[in-house]
Design an enzyme around this catalytic site. Structure first.
Site, mmCIF file in Angstrom:
data_model
loop_
_atom_site.group_PDB
_atom_site.id
_atom_site.type_symbol
_atom_site.label_atom_id
_atom_site.label_comp_id
_atom_site.label_asym_id
_atom_site.label_seq_id
_atom_site.Cartn_x
_atom_site.Cartn_y
_atom_site.Cartn_z
ATOM 1 N N GLY A 163 -70.233 55.634 -67.301
ATOM 2 C CA GLY A 163 -70.658 54.099 -67.491
ATOM 3 C C GLY A 163 -72.083 54.511 -67.482
ATOM 4 O O GLY A 163 -72.796 55.318 -67.678
ATOM 5 N N CYS A 164 -72.871 52.890 -67.205
ATOM 6 C CA CYS A 164 -74.186 52.827 -67.569
ATOM 7 C C CYS A 164 -75.114 53.602 -66.353
ATOM 8 O O CYS A 164 -76.337 53.510 -66.771
ATOM 9 C CB CYS A 164 -74.492 51.302 -67.438
ATOM 10 S SG CYS A 164 -73.665 50.471 -68.811
ATOM 11 N N PHE A 165 -74.896 54.026 -65.356
ATOM 12 C CA PHE A 165 -75.880 54.859 -64.568
ATOM 13 C C PHE A 165 -75.885 55.973 -64.817
ATOM 14 O O PHE A 165 -76.791 56.865 -64.344
ATOM 15 C CB PHE A 165 -75.259 54.727 -62.921
ATOM 16 C CG PHE A 165 -74.135 55.377 -62.683
ATOM 17 C CD1 PHE A 165 -73.942 56.984 -62.695
ATOM 18 C CD2 PHE A 165 -72.752 54.633 -62.505
ATOM 19 C CE1 PHE A 165 -72.615 57.376 -62.174
ATOM 20 C CE2 PHE A 165 -71.635 55.228 -62.360
ATOM 21 C CZ PHE A 165 -71.495 56.691 -62.013
#
Length: 389
Positions: A163-165
């Protein structure tokens, strides 16, 4: 007889991990945010849902996004109507697309990074590939190795579904690899394609609509290594320190679930509030050893999960508006490209710093921070040191 300590010392690089090149790529299909609600509700046969469309229009208007790039065109969506429904079984169709497109887009970014680096690709020793778009065996790392013609004994690391991290995660891993393997040159690639998350609107799942308003496609690639070769390799940023933490009381804040209907996106808590509440602690841990407590004195690269996150972080830390300029510019031009976003921002910052005649790659400043935010809620922190231009 050589001791283990001597062997260990000989294996390690002397200097810090350094970003030596950056390349980015996007699909050809550019989507204008102002007209996207009309397109989205038309292609998903949802024009009768007028109230929902008005909500989506407001989401798009408030997103601070002007444009995005998407692999999914009107033609592709018409040929794959199951993607346009809210929860129709469609994983096979999605997988068929992303298994090909994710490595292909990654290659496009990697070729640019390798060209800027200026060294033969045979000198690449490690490959880190990251995507939240589809899963396959052998993975996208293997496919990219073949597409680029890398040596078969390149050491590969495949990161799926982070995901986004994960733009922060790949930097953390690349730093450890470069510093612990003398002469290592790490190719880092993040490639994200929204074909896995696109779906029609639902009155009962508004957080899915948030994703439809924010996400875009993109790939970014870096070359990372320690001890740059003088006159040949040109450092852009040095990576000095990294950390990863799970924010307290944040379970379920951001979830993604891969099911027959593709990857579904869920926002269950006040994500901007959680991030802003925990950002100060992360900064103190990172910058106290450097005797830095004025966060307007450093340059900023923050994953632009959405404008509300950036607004609340600015407010919490009393940041000047220009601190988030590179971050907001990338959000505006490309949308939220998940893991690839922070790498696009690195590229934007070093280019604008040079264009504006500033003395370092970090907007004229010496020290900076890169943040990744994503499922968990997980926060990645990378302390960067800029390089003189």
């Amino acid at each position: 007889m050589v001791s283990v300590a001597e062997i260990r010392k000989a294996q390690r690089a002397e200097g810090p991990a350094t970003i030596l090149a950056i390349g980015t790529a996007n699909p050809a299909n550019k989507v204008e945010q102002a007209t996207y609600p009309d397109f989205y509700f038309k292609i998903t046969n949802s024009e009768h849902k007028t109230e929902l469309k008005e909500k989506f229009q407001r989401m798009c208007d408030k997103s601070m996004i002007k444009s995005r790039y998407m692999y999914l065109t009107e033609e592709i969506l018409k040929e794959n109507p199951s993607l346009c429904e809210y929860m129709a079984p469609s994983l096979d169709a999605r997988q068929d697309m992303v298994v090909v497109e994710v490595p292909r887009l990654g290659k496009e970014a990697a070729v640019k990074a390798i060209k800027e680096w200026g060294q033969p690709k045979s000198k690449i020793t490690h490959l880190i590939f990251c995507t939240t778009s589809g899963v396959d065996m052998p993975g996208a790392d293997y496919q990219l190795t073949k597409l680029l013609g890398l040596r078969p004994y390149v050491k590969r690391y495949m990161m799926y579904q982070q995901g986004c991290f994960a733009g922060g995660t790949v930097l953390r891993l690349a730093k450890d690899l470069a510093e612990n393997n003398k002469g290592a040159r790490v190719l880092v690639v993040c490639s994200e394609v929204t074909a896995v998350t696109f779906r029609g609107p639902s009155d009962t799942h508004l957080d899915s609509l948030v994703g439809q308003a924010l996400f875009g496609d993109g790939a970014a690639a870096l070359i990372v290594g320690s001890d740059p070769v003088p006159e040949i390799e040109k450092p852009i940023f040095e990576m000095v320190w990294t950390a990863q933490t799970i924010a307290p009381d944040s379970e379920g804040a951001i979830d993604g679930h891969l099911r027959e209907a593709g990857l579904t996106f869920h926002l269950l808590k006040d994500v901007p509030g959680i991030v802003s509440k925990n950002i100060d602690k992360a900064l103190v841990e990172a910058f106290q050893p450097l005797n830095i407590s004025d966060y307007n004195s450093i340059f900023w690269i923050a994953h632009p999960g959405g404008p509300a996150i950036l607004d609340q972080v600015e407010q919490k830390l009393a940041l000047k508006p220009e601190k988030m300029k590179a971050t907001r510019d990338v959000l505006s031009e490309y949308g939220n490209m998940s893991s690839a976003c922070v790498l696009f921002i690195l590229d934007e910052m070093r280019k604008k710093s040079a264009q504006n005649g500033l003395k370092t790659t970090g907007e004229g400043l010496d020290w900076g921070v890169l943040f990744g935010f994503g499922p968990g809620l997980t926060i990645e922190t990378v302390v960067l040191h800029s390089v003189a231009i």
